[in-house]
Design an enzyme around this catalytic site. Structure first.
Site, PDB file in Angstrom:
ATOM      1  N   SER A 122       0.479  -1.397   0.220  1.00 50.67           N
ATOM      2  CA  SER A 122      -0.048  -0.049  -0.110  1.00 50.67           C
ATOM      3  C   SER A 122       0.880   0.931   0.234  1.00 50.67           C
ATOM      4  O   SER A 122       1.710   1.461  -0.687  1.00 50.67           O
ATOM      5  CB  SER A 122      -1.201   0.044   0.615  1.00 50.67           C
ATOM      6  N   ASP A 177     -10.127  -5.131  -4.083  1.00 51.57           N
ATOM      7  CA  ASP A 177      -9.295  -4.227  -3.017  1.00 51.57           C
ATOM      8  C   ASP A 177     -10.751  -2.786  -3.299  1.00 51.57           C
ATOM      9  O   ASP A 177     -10.296  -2.258  -4.119  1.00 51.57           O
ATOM     10  CB  ASP A 177      -8.199  -3.725  -3.328  1.00 51.57           C
ATOM     11  N   HIS A 211      -7.785  -5.203   0.207  1.00 55.85           N
ATOM     12  CA  HIS A 211      -6.597  -4.717   0.500  1.00 55.85           C
ATOM     13  C   HIS A 211      -5.982  -5.424   1.837  1.00 55.85           C
ATOM     14  O   HIS A 211      -5.453  -4.912   2.828  1.00 55.85           O
ATOM     15  CB  HIS A 211      -7.489  -3.227   0.869  1.00 55.85           C
TER      16      HIS A 211
END
Length: 232
Positions: A122, A177, A211
Site C-alpha cells: 500500500s 480492493d 486490501h
C-alpha cells in the site's frame, strides 16, 4: 563491518530478520498506513531465504489529513486515494531520501545495491516504487503490493537519473480492493511501462482479495526474490 545505525533514523528502530547463514543480499519492506513493521517481519520470516537479511522499518507517526488529522504511522501525508488527489510532494521526497539512506547504509556494510530489493504494501509499496525510480543506486528489484506510483505526473522526467530503468518490478493487487482499486494498480503498471523497460514490469491480480495479502501472492513474492537475488 557493523556501521552505525543511529545515523540512519529509520534503521535504529527497524525490525530486522537476520539471515541464518552469511548474508549476501537484503530485502527492505515497508508497511502500509497506520501499521508497523511487525506484521511484515512475520510475513518475510514465512518466506525467508537463509542468505537474505530482511529489514522492516516503522514509519514515523504524523498527522494524516485523510484520517481527520489523526496521528498515526505514515511514510508521508495523504489527502486522498484517487489518482487526482493532491499529494504531499515534500513529504514523499523526504521519505524517499530516508529510504535511500538505508540502502546507502547496507552498501557501506558490504551488500552491493544490485543485491538489494525494495518492497512494500500500500503506502509502503508506493514509496518503494517512487524511491527506486528516483534513485541512482541500481537495485535488484522492486515489489509493490496493492499500491500506486506517487507524484505520477512528474514521470517519466523524474526518473531521468534513475539507475533502475532495467530493474524488474513485481506489482500485485487484490481484484476486490475497496481502498486502492485494482484498476488504479493496472493504471500504475501501464505508467511504469512508460518509465522502465516494459518487459520488466509484471502485474498480477488476485480474485477475491481485498486490501491485504494472501498466500498465493506471498509465494509470488518469494519466487521473485529468489529469482532476482539468487544464492551467490
Amino acid at each position: 563491518m557493523c556501521g552505525n545505525n543511529m545515523s540512519v533514523p529509520l534503521l535504529s528502530e527497524a525490525l530486522t530478520v537476520p539471515g541464518t547463514e552469511k548474508e549476501t543480499a537484503v530485502v527492505i519492506f515497508l508497511h502500509g498506513l497506520g501499521d508497523t513493521g511487525h506484521g511484515w517481519a512475520d510475513a518475510m520470516t514465512s518466506i525467508r531465504l537463509p542468505y537474505i537479511k530482511y529489514i522492516c522499518p516503522h514509519a514515523p507517526r504524523i498527522p494524516v489529513t485523510l484520517n481527520m488529522k489523526m496521528t498515526m504511522p505514515s511514510w508521508f501525508d495523504l489527502t486522498g486515494l484517487s489518482p487526482e488527489s493532491p499529494e504531499d510532494e515534500a513529504g514523499i521526497k523526504r521519505a524517499a531520501e530516508n529510504l535511500k539512506a538505508i540502502i546507502d547504509h547496507e552498501v557501506k556494510n558490504g551488500i552491493p545495491s544490485n543485491r538489494i530489493i525494495l518492497g512494500g504494501f500500500s503506502q509502503g509499496g508506493a514509496l518503494s516504487l517512487y524511491t527506486a525510480l528516483t534513485s541512482q543506486q541500481q537495485l535488484a528489484g522492486v515489489v509493490g503490493l496493492s499500491c500506486w506510483l506517487p507524484l505520477h505526473k512528474t514521470f517519466p522526467q523524474a526518473a531521468s537519473g534513475s539507475g533502475n530503468k532495467d530493474t524488474p518490478i513485481l506489482q500485485c493487487h487484490g481484484e476486490m480492493d475497496p481502498m486502492i482499486p485494482a484498476q488504479y494498480g493496472a493504471m500504475t503498471a501501464e505508467k511504469l511501462k512508460n518509465i522502465v523497460s516494459p518487459q520488466n514490469v509484471t502485474f498480477r491480480t488476485y480474485p477475491g482479495l481485498m486490501h491485504s495479502s494472501c498466500p498465493q501472492e506471498m509465494s509470488a513474492v518469494k519466487e521473485f526474490i529468489e529469482k532476482q537475488l539468487p544464492r551467490v
